[in-house]
Design an enzyme around this catalytic site. Sequence first.
Site, PDB file in Angstrom:
ATOM      1  N   CYS A 149       0.858  -1.190   0.000  1.00 40.22           N
ATOM      2  CA  CYS A 149       0.000   0.000   0.000  1.00 40.22           C
ATOM      3  C   CYS A 149       0.889   1.234   0.000  1.00 40.22           C
ATOM      4  CB  CYS A 149      -0.918  -0.003   1.210  1.00 40.22           C
ATOM      5  SG  CYS A 149      -1.939   1.477   1.248  1.00 40.22           S
TER       6      CYS A 149
ATOM      7  N   HIS B 284       0.086   4.537  -0.310  1.00 34.43           N
ATOM      8  CA  HIS B 284      -0.321   5.679   0.519  1.00 34.43           C
ATOM      9  C   HIS B 284       0.017   5.426   1.984  1.00 34.43           C
ATOM     10  CE1 HIS B 284      -4.040   3.742   2.125  1.00 34.43           C
ATOM     11  NE2 HIS B 284      -4.038   4.747   2.977  1.00 34.43           N
TER      12      HIS B 284
ATOM     13  N   ASP C 201     -10.234   4.093  -3.562  1.00 34.17           N
ATOM     14  CA  ASP C 201      -9.092   4.838  -3.046  1.00 34.17           C
ATOM     15  C   ASP C 201      -9.275   6.315  -3.350  1.00 34.17           C
ATOM     16  OD1 ASP C 201      -6.564   5.803  -2.293  1.00 34.17           O
ATOM     17  OD2 ASP C 201      -5.573   3.991  -2.978  1.00 34.17           O
TER      18      ASP C 201
ATOM     19  N   GLY D  25      -0.581   4.616  -4.413  1.00 29.83           N
ATOM     20  CA  GLY D  25       0.859   4.476  -4.583  1.00 29.83           C
ATOM     21  C   GLY D  25       1.264   3.225  -5.332  1.00 29.83           C
ATOM     22  N   SER D  26       0.708   2.079  -4.945  1.00 30.90           N
ATOM     23  CA  SER D  26       1.037   0.840  -5.653  1.00 30.90           C
ATOM     24  C   SER D  26       0.420   0.833  -7.042  1.00 30.90           C
ATOM     25  CB  SER D  26       0.572  -0.379  -4.847  1.00 30.90           C
ATOM     26  OG  SER D  26      -0.820  -0.307  -4.571  1.00 30.90           O
TER      27      SER D  26
END
Length: 334
Positions: free
Chosen positions: A89, A91, A250, A255-256
């Site tokens: 993850c 974030h 989200d 981020g991923s």
Amino acid sequence: MQGSLHVVDMHTGGEPLRIVTAGYPPLPKGTILEKRAFVRDNLDHLRRLLMFEPRGHFDMYGALLVEPDLPDADLAVLFMHNEGYSTMCGHAILALGRYAIDEGLVAKTEPVTVVNIECPCGLVKAEVEVEGGRASAVSFESVPSFLFASDCQVEVPGYGTIRFDIAYGGAFYALADCRQFGLEFGRDSVRDFTDAAAALTESAKAAVPLSHPDHGDLAFLYGSILTDGGDGSAGRPTKNVCVFADRQVDRSPTGSGVTARLAAMHAKGEAAVGETRTFESIIGSRFEGSVARSTKAGHMDAVTVRVSGRAFYSGRAEFIVEEDDPLGAGFIVR
């Protein structure tokens, strides 16, 4: 439940992160994936208590700090959400980098402090900017990430034939241009995007078997990312929305997901090493990303990706369950 659970709440680009600071029972020693399996199989009631109403909500996200297994790790983390436990993850990494500095888990060094975070997908290095003693922006370099399947086609019920890629950025995502679904950012509702992305995920799961060179536990489709068809170049942000787990949306650019998108772009010759791209979420928050270097993931050509953003604190809490509370274990209404 005996005792209480203590948490610190943060958000990165609007996406929540509930960090558990106390209250979980000790976990057995083992690898991070073994710890993930133990928590999933034995302590899942605590995830539901923390993520679900009345303490959380359908789109809540959490992080449980555990004892690291890798010798270079400063801390280790298990991620949790409305369905279970993810493997990566971005974030959360951005938030945990700042949290580690502020809580003294890692000695503070100006202008940049490195925080090595062990995740289920591997070791992720976060770099935290520190100025005047205060942690601010955070960047991380991803685990080896790659394009798994390119230009796939699948019949998605209600939408027809959809073309998509599958890429790995710590988790596997299906990537598709939202215009194929007749959608447009700023015009159509989040519900419309959620329905389309969830339908793509289910169809892609059935159509494309996944594998990962490191571990079978990483080989599952986490969700779908619908994009505006752009690539984030020339100073023009590309907008996307990630719908993962059980239709969870989200709020950040993911981020991923940014990592997976850049891995796919690089594999297709659309993003060179070092080129910075800007990614915008469905609420307008932004991450910057770039391909850091070429590498390998087992036999597969891969890259690492650098993602940057900021995280902020939103609260601290102590959660309890009264013995006679019939709803205290948590519930979801959506």
